[in-house]
Design an enzyme around this catalytic site. Structure first.
Site, PDB file in Angstrom:
ATOM      1  N   HIS A   1       0.838  -1.209   0.000  1.00 21.59           N
ATOM      2  CA  HIS A   1       0.000   0.000   0.000  1.00 21.59           C
ATOM      3  C   HIS A   1       0.869   1.253   0.000  1.00 21.59           C
ATOM      4  CE1 HIS A   1      -4.223  -1.516   1.263  1.00 21.59           C
ATOM      5  NE2 HIS A   1      -3.660  -2.303   0.374  1.00 21.59           N
TER       6      HIS A   1
ATOM      7  N   TYR B   1      -9.432   5.647   6.967  1.00 23.00           N
ATOM      8  CA  TYR B   1      -9.684   6.038   8.357  1.00 23.00           C
ATOM      9  C   TYR B   1     -10.691   7.177   8.319  1.00 23.00           C
ATOM     10  CZ  TYR B   1      -5.540   3.369   9.805  1.00 23.00           C
ATOM     11  OH  TYR B   1      -4.633   2.371  10.052  1.00 23.00           O
TER      12      TYR B   1
ATOM     13  N   PRO C   1      -5.601  -0.043  18.601  1.00 22.61           N
ATOM     14  CA  PRO C   1      -5.294  -0.511  17.240  1.00 22.61           C
ATOM     15  C   PRO C   1      -5.224   0.577  16.160  1.00 22.61           C
ATOM     16  CG  PRO C   1      -7.536  -1.118  17.861  1.00 22.61           C
ATOM     17  CD  PRO C   1      -6.920  -0.522  19.073  1.00 22.61           C
TER      18      PRO C   1
ATOM     19  N   LYS D   1       0.086  -0.370  15.361  1.00 21.53           N
ATOM     20  CA  LYS D   1       1.483  -0.415  15.794  1.00 21.53           C
ATOM     21  C   LYS D   1       1.821  -1.649  16.644  1.00 21.53           C
ATOM     22  CE  LYS D   1       2.932   2.886  13.599  1.00 21.53           C
ATOM     23  NZ  LYS D   1       3.651   2.442  12.414  1.00 21.53           N
TER      24      LYS D   1
ATOM     25  N   TYR E   1       3.432   6.428  10.587  1.00 21.65           N
ATOM     26  CA  TYR E   1       2.621   5.294  10.128  1.00 21.65           C
ATOM     27  C   TYR E   1       3.506   4.232   9.471  1.00 21.65           C
ATOM     28  CZ  TYR E   1      -1.607   2.925   8.531  1.00 21.65           C
ATOM     29  OH  TYR E   1      -2.604   2.002   8.352  1.00 21.65           O
TER      30      TYR E   1
END
Ligand code: APR
Ligand code: PHB
Length: 392
Positions: A72, A201, A293, A297, A385
């Site tokens: 991704h 998100y 979550p 991580k 991220y």
């Protein structure tokens, strides 16, 4: 029984550590309280930083990951009925992440371990670690109804957030920092191709939703729900309606629906035990720290802990020096606190407060707007991220 490194817990942390030690010729034994079937079907997250992929490759556990993992290049943020792409390679100088479920990693590591690795005992429950300050600490465990003792040079507690290894730290030698969030996640697996190319998100009007995936045919979706949510109140239709409402944008996009094959509710907590070592006992992964979550991580932190630890054991094996092992806790905690901060910030930015505080909601939207309007703000999200350096 006797071994060099006694590992408690056969989740990703314990299994990967065993592989990394095996590769350097250090013997170990893994004790796992559950059955193989149980650990192989437990649903967890599935976003891997590059360092996590590298570690799995290094120990020969990435054949299927290399075939089936999905690369991704970013994530999508949704709020105010708008969609915004966060482009990782552009913002980080080329970094990406890989989508591959933690359950699949566990299956791959278990298969390797049973084929040629040091012993991995299922239904072997550790009940105590004794004498962690001495030369030969012990793990007492119950296997096949019989209490047994594993005598070790070192013990590593990879026994997750409800493990027992941490209990062996004497009073006053450790401190726990914890925060409970006032909401939970309802997670579903659905047999339907993902309605997106990258993870979404969303800060919907009613709260958070996440669209993730397991494969081109299986979607993984989450909804923020109140603490104490009863799954019986959430028939499939209600879940799909709520997801569709939270992902809704002005413009052309549709959430595809399909059969839901599993549902569960998870609580959200941050917790760090400091230090991560006492004498010859080390903690790694969820046994040492847990994160909510949001941002995925947990697994990545578990992997970075055991990479540092494996390097320390390799140095000891090669040169007799405990230099790296002595710095284990300090080396890991920098990264652990950064990931704790990142998942805390992501969680707080994207979830509705249960009391519906309108000022807080405006602050969240202002933070999201800043990320989508400012390159440095987006770059900061992308750097965290995709993963910070191994040791900070
Ligand atoms: N004796 C033996 N095994 C134990 C004991 C015990 N007393 N207590 C717990 N275990 C086992 C659990 O059954 C589990 O399989 O330890 C394992 C811990 O595994 P995880 O909880 O998966 O933790 P970890 O390996 O640190 O993985 C990191 O990242 O995505 C997050 O929380 C998620 O599991 C994930 C974690
Ligand atoms: C998942 O795929 O389960 C997942 C992905 C990203 C997250 C959390 C969970 O932030």
């Amino acid at each position: 029984m006797r071994t060099t490194v006694g590992i408690i817990g056969g989740g990703p942390a314990g299994l990967l550590l065993a592989r990394l030690l095996h590769r350097t010729g250090i013997d170990c034994v893994v004790l796992e309280s559950r059955t193989r079937a149980y650990v192989e079907q437990r649903q967890r997250a599935g976003m891997l930083e590059q360092g996590t992929v590298d570690a799995l490759r290094e120990c020969g556990a990435a054949d299927r990951l290399d075939l089936e993992g999905l690369t991704h290049h970013g994530i999508e943020l949704r709020f105010d009925r708008e969609r915004h792409h966060i482009d990782f390679p552009v913002l980080t100088g080329g970094r990406t992440v890989t989508i591959y479920a933690q359950t699949e990693i566990v299956k791959d590591l278990v298969a390797l371990q049973l084929a040629d690795g040091p012993p991995l005992l299922f239904q072997a429950e550790a009940i105590a670690v004794e004498k962690p300050e001495r030369d030969a600490p012990l793990v007492r465990f119950v296997h096949e109804g019989r209490e047994q003792t594993l005598s070790c040079d070192y013990v590593v507690g990879c026994d997750g957030s409800h493990g027992i290894a941490h209990n062996a730290f004497p009073a006053g030698t450790s401190r726990t920092y914890a925060h409970d969030y006032p909401y939970s996640w309802l997670g579903v697996l659905a047999e339907v191709p993902p309605s997106c190319e990258e993870l979404i998100y969303a800060r919907g009007e009613n709260g958070f939703a996440l669209h993730s995936m397991r494969s081109p045919a299986v979607s993984r979706l989450y909804l923020q729900v109140p603490i104490g949510t009863d799954l019986r109140d959430w028939p499939d239709e209600r879940i799909w309606d709520e997801l569709a409402a939270r992902f809704a944008i002005d413009g052309d996009w549709r959430l595809e629906r399909g059969p839901i094959t599993s549902k569960s509710v998870t609580s959200m907590r941050s917790c760090v035990h400091e230090p991560m070592r006492h004498g010859r006992l080390f903690l790694a992964g969820d046994a040492a720290h847990i994160v909510p979550p949001t941002g995925a991580k947990g697994l990545n932190l578990a992997v970075s802990d055991v990479r540092v630890l494996a390097r320390g054991f390799a140095e000891l094996h090669r040169t007799g020096s405990t230099g790296l092992l002595d710095r284990y806790s300090e080396m890991c905690l920098g990264r652990v606190w950064q990931a704790t901060r990142f998942s805390y910030d992501m969680t707080r930015m994207l979830h509705a407060q249960p009391d519906g505080d309108a000022f807080e909601h405006r602050m969240q939207l202002a933070r999201l707007r800043r990320i989508t309007a400012s390159r440095p703000a987006a770059a900061e999200l992308a750097a965290n991220y995709t993963g910070l350096p191994l040791a900070l």
